[in-house]
Write an enzyme that holds these catalytic residues in place. Structure first.
Site, PDB file in Angstrom:
ATOM      1  N   SER A 156      40.180  46.160  44.015  1.00 48.64           N
ATOM      2  CA  SER A 156      40.504  44.917  43.318  1.00 48.64           C
ATOM      3  C   SER A 156      41.051  45.147  41.914  1.00 48.64           C
ATOM      4  O   SER A 156      42.107  45.723  41.746  1.00 48.64           O
ATOM      5  CB  SER A 156      39.247  44.043  43.294  1.00 48.64           C
ATOM      6  OG  SER A 156      39.530  42.800  42.733  1.00 48.64           O
ATOM      7  N   ASP A 163      44.064  38.734  44.564  1.00 51.68           N
ATOM      8  CA  ASP A 163      43.247  37.549  44.843  1.00 51.68           C
ATOM      9  C   ASP A 163      42.810  36.809  43.579  1.00 51.68           C
ATOM     10  O   ASP A 163      42.413  35.655  43.651  1.00 51.68           O
ATOM     11  CB  ASP A 163      42.044  37.885  45.756  1.00 51.68           C
ATOM     12  CG  ASP A 163      41.183  39.004  45.219  1.00 51.68           C
ATOM     13  OD1 ASP A 163      41.498  39.546  44.138  1.00 51.68           O
ATOM     14  OD2 ASP A 163      40.187  39.346  45.889  1.00 51.68           O
ATOM     15  N   ARG A 191      32.992  50.400  46.997  1.00 52.54           N
ATOM     16  CA  ARG A 191      33.849  50.875  45.898  1.00 52.54           C
ATOM     17  C   ARG A 191      33.248  52.097  45.248  1.00 52.54           C
ATOM     18  O   ARG A 191      32.074  52.092  44.896  1.00 52.54           O
ATOM     19  CB  ARG A 191      33.979  49.799  44.822  1.00 52.54           C
ATOM     20  CG  ARG A 191      35.024  48.818  45.184  1.00 52.54           C
ATOM     21  CD  ARG A 191      35.317  47.895  44.051  1.00 52.54           C
ATOM     22  NE  ARG A 191      35.748  46.646  44.642  1.00 52.54           N
ATOM     23  CZ  ARG A 191      35.882  45.518  43.993  1.00 52.54           C
ATOM     24  NH1 ARG A 191      35.617  45.478  42.711  1.00 52.54           N
ATOM     25  NH2 ARG A 191      36.285  44.439  44.605  1.00 52.54           N
ATOM     26  N   ASP A 200      44.652  43.548  43.874  1.00 52.01           N
ATOM     27  CA  ASP A 200      44.866  43.164  45.273  1.00 52.01           C
ATOM     28  C   ASP A 200      45.294  41.708  45.427  1.00 52.01           C
ATOM     29  O   ASP A 200      45.322  41.182  46.543  1.00 52.01           O
ATOM     30  CB  ASP A 200      43.606  43.440  46.107  1.00 52.01           C
ATOM     31  CG  ASP A 200      42.426  42.618  45.655  1.00 52.01           C
ATOM     32  OD1 ASP A 200      42.381  42.262  44.464  1.00 52.01           O
ATOM     33  OD2 ASP A 200      41.546  42.324  46.483  1.00 52.01           O
ATOM     34  N   ASP A 231      45.507  40.169  39.960  1.00 52.12           N
ATOM     35  CA  ASP A 231      44.872  41.489  39.838  1.00 52.12           C
ATOM     36  C   ASP A 231      45.416  42.472  40.879  1.00 52.12           C
ATOM     37  O   ASP A 231      46.388  42.180  41.577  1.00 52.12           O
ATOM     38  CB  ASP A 231      43.354  41.362  39.962  1.00 52.12           C
ATOM     39  CG  ASP A 231      42.926  41.015  41.376  1.00 52.12           C
ATOM     40  OD1 ASP A 231      43.706  40.347  42.076  1.00 52.12           O
ATOM     41  OD2 ASP A 231      41.821  41.415  41.787  1.00 52.12           O
TER      42      ASP A 231
HETATM   43  C1  G1P Z   1      32.844  40.324  40.457  1.00 50.97           C
HETATM   44  C2  G1P Z   1      32.869  38.856  40.105  1.00 50.97           C
HETATM   45  C3  G1P Z   1      32.722  38.024  41.354  1.00 50.97           C
HETATM   46  C4  G1P Z   1      33.806  38.394  42.358  1.00 50.97           C
HETATM   47  C5  G1P Z   1      33.797  39.893  42.601  1.00 50.97           C
HETATM   48  C6  G1P Z   1      34.963  40.337  43.481  1.00 50.97           C
HETATM   49  O1  G1P Z   1      31.606  40.648  41.046  1.00 50.97           O
HETATM   50  O2  G1P Z   1      31.851  38.532  39.189  1.00 50.97           O
HETATM   51  O3  G1P Z   1      32.797  36.653  41.015  1.00 50.97           O
HETATM   52  O4  G1P Z   1      33.614  37.729  43.570  1.00 50.97           O
HETATM   53  O5  G1P Z   1      33.890  40.598  41.359  1.00 50.97           O
HETATM   54  O6  G1P Z   1      36.200  40.041  42.919  1.00 50.97           O
HETATM   55  P1  G1P Z   1      30.391  41.319  40.227  1.00 50.97           P
HETATM   56  O7  G1P Z   1      30.919  42.575  39.615  1.00 50.97           O
HETATM   57  O8  G1P Z   1      30.023  40.336  39.155  1.00 50.97           O
HETATM   58  O9  G1P Z   1      29.318  41.516  41.243  1.00 50.97           O
HETATM   59 ZN    ZN Z   2      40.761  41.332  43.556  1.00 51.33          ZN
END
Ligand code: G1P
Ligand code: ZN
Length: 560
Positions: free
Chosen positions: A129, A298, A38, A296, A294
């Site tokens: 996401s 999920d 990302r 995407d 959200d």
């Molecule tokens: C965040 C969420 C995690 C999730 C991820 C992707 O990651 O905390 O639970 O799986 O987004 O949606 P983080 O930014 O905390 O690494």
């Molecule tokens: Zn997502």
């Protein structure tokens, strides 16, 4: 010399076939985070940036001849351009068939569904996401493997290593594909199929849930719901499921049209960003049920009338009521939750006599447990819930699960959750985020915490006594792989804890996440305000981590 001539000949042959081999230089920042690579859109717009990463994926995943992949994204800015580039790269890399989502839009769970249903090699999903979209926003690329789940760490690391040495990429010199209609065509030797993923996804949901019972509820005239698609990928799926198949009134889906900038919305279904939905659900004549997903598709947020369900509680409630849902009526093999998620699901698992696994943050860690049949349901505190029907978390699935439980019990969201607390006790839970910190400052805070771990046990903070303190590491029970440095846990007496970790999905600076949890069996205390109930732990976190000293901040920038 012979070798050189044959290389030149083969390059010439390929270029006659329309395949171009473009020289490139590695970028040194293409290590995927919690969920894919990302970056800011502007970063992906650098010449060769997207191409290098995609070529690294193709180079690492092996022989692609005769293989099929799925391709699509959450509809954010740069989605279409990137899709056209990737189709051409797929054609030049010898892939047999690329299934491209109609209009380039596919939700992450729908991609997982398609990979599994058609036994594909994998899928490239273009998504950041829940991060903001538009030209100034974020973009992302992730690769899902043949089980329909995120690439495991070994694979993302291999892709990263490849990206550090890449010196050329392959791309087909052909016209753009029309993404507006379903079609099948060729690009070089590759078949390009533009398909509508909604049909497959709705079909899967129909197998799991009692659609007749939900339809009866939604069309009864006594029940109202609103689903906020946040102008992102789930709008068309939600309309098809709720409005067309389940007969919900037309206004049930809001922000239903996917937009490249999500209409200015930050597509993260939580108490800060799902503003419109919260206004509706907190109003005098609020509907019975509210939910959001959200960018995407999920993640999910579940709301009752003026009532918020924490994602940790949601997983526990789904597990406790799974017997009411056709797809799960035979029972659950086990549950898994990410480490910072509250322990509410553990209590249900114990009651059901099934195991509950604690994994590091990120959906990829559930994949092996699901594949091995060790768990049926899993979830994270970050608004992610899912099951063995896919290998990604699934927002609309969670919404349908809740609707099925409500239809089967005739109870409201609040009645279901409060009944759950009375039976199992309540895990007060909240997450505080400090976003946009200086990377060095955030690392220094974590280093300091790490160093002080051994001195904490037995000391008192905010009225709580430290019972245990460690840095979480995880040995995967299926393949034995070890993941270290997965967050600092401070456990207090009386079943309370604080977890500290740095986000792995941000694109600017560092984000410190602090997770608070306190268990309370006594129903007389269940109605306390969450932040008040956790205030002693919040004070403790400030003292233990010296948050103000390290970050210069007095308060978190986001509380969920
Ligand atoms: C965040 C969420 C995690 C999730 C991820 C992707 O990651 O905390 O639970 O799986 O987004 O949606 P983080 O930014 O905390 O690494
Ligand atoms: Zn997502």
């Amino acid at each position: 010399m012979d070798g050189l001539i044959s290389t030149i000949n083969s390059i010439k042959r390929e270029s006659d076939m329309g395949i171009q081999i473009i020289a490139t230089r590695p970028f040194n920042d293409q290590r995927p985070g919690t969920s894919g690579l990302r970056k800011k859109v502007s970063c992906f717009q650098q010449p060769g940036y997207l191409e290098n990463f995609v070529q690294s994926i193709f180079d690492v995943i092996g022989d692609l001849k005769k293989e099929t992949i799925v391709l699509g994204g959450d509809g954010r800015y740069y989605n279409r351009k990137a899709i056209q580039t990737i189709i051409k790269m797929a054609a030049a890399n010898g892939i047999g068939r690329t299934m491209v989502a109609l209009r380039g839009i596919i939700s992450t769970p729908a991609a997982s569904c398609v990979i599994r249903k058609y036994s594909l090699k994998g899928g490239i999903i273009l998504s950041a996401s829940h991060n903001p979209g538009g030209p100034e926003g974020d973009f992302g690329v992730k690769y899902d493997i043949e089980n329909g789940g995120p690439s495991p760490e070994q694979l993302t690391e291999a892709i990263y290593r490849r990206s550090l040495e890449i010196d050329r990429y392959r791309i087909f010199d052909g016209p753009d594909v029309d993404l507006e209609r379903v079609s099948e065509d060729h690009m070089g030797d590759m078949v390009v199929e533009v398909f509508d993923p909604i049909v497959d996804y709705v079909g899967l949901m129909e197998q799991l849930f009692d659609f007749d019972q939900i339809r009866e509820l939604l069309s009864s005239g006594n029940f109202s719901m609103v689903f906020d698609a946040m102008n992102a990928s789930t709008g068309p799926y939600a309309r098809a499921i709720f409005e067309e198949v389940l007969n919900a009134p037309k206004a049930a889906v809001i922000n239903a049209v996917p937009l490249p900038d999500f209409g200015g919305i930050h597509p993260d279904p939580n108490l800060k960003y799902a503003r419109r939905l919260l206004e509706i659900m907190n109003s005098e004549d609020a509907p019975d049920f509210g939910a959001a997903s959200d960018g995407d598709g999920d993640r999910n947020m579940i709301l009752g009338r003026r009532f918020f369900v924490t994602p940790s509680d949601s997983l526990a409630v789904l597990a406790a009521n799974a017997h009411l849902v056709p797809g799960y009526s035979k029972g659950l093999s086990g549950i898994a939750r990410s480490m910072p998620t509250s322990m509410a699901p553990d209590i249900v698992a114990k009651d059901l006599g099934i195991p509950c696994y604690e994994t590091p943050t990120g959906w990829k860690f559930f994949g092996n447990l699901l594949d091995a049949g060790r768990i049926t349901l899993c979830g994270e505190e970050s608004f992610g819930t899912g099951s063995d029907h896919l290998r990604e978390k699934d927002g609309l699935w969670a919404v349908l699960f809740w609707l099925n439980i409500m239809a089967a019990t005739g109870k409201s969201v609040q009645e279901i959750v409060e009944g759950h607390w009375r039976r199992f006790g309540r895990n007060f839970y909240s997450r505080h985020d400090y976003e946009g910190l200086e990377v060095d400052a955030a690392n220094a805070l974590m280093d300091h915490l790490r160093e002080s771990l051994s001195d904490l046990v037995g000391r008192h903070f905010g009225g709580y006594e430290v019972e245990d303190a460690d840095e979480f590491c995880y040995r995967d029970p299926v393949d034995g792989s070890l993941s270290t440095g997965q967050g600092i846990r401070i456990v207090f007496k009386k079943k309370s804890r604080i977890v500290f970790r740095l986000s792995g999905t941000g694109t600017v600076g560092a984000t410190l996440r602090i997770y608070f949890e306190r268990y309370e069996k006594d129903p007389l205390i269940h109605h306390q305000d969450i932040q008040k109930a956790l205030s002693g732990l919040i004070t403790a976190a400030g003292q233990i981590a010296q948050i103000r000293d390290y970050t210069g901040r007095d308060a978190p920038s986001l509380i969920t």
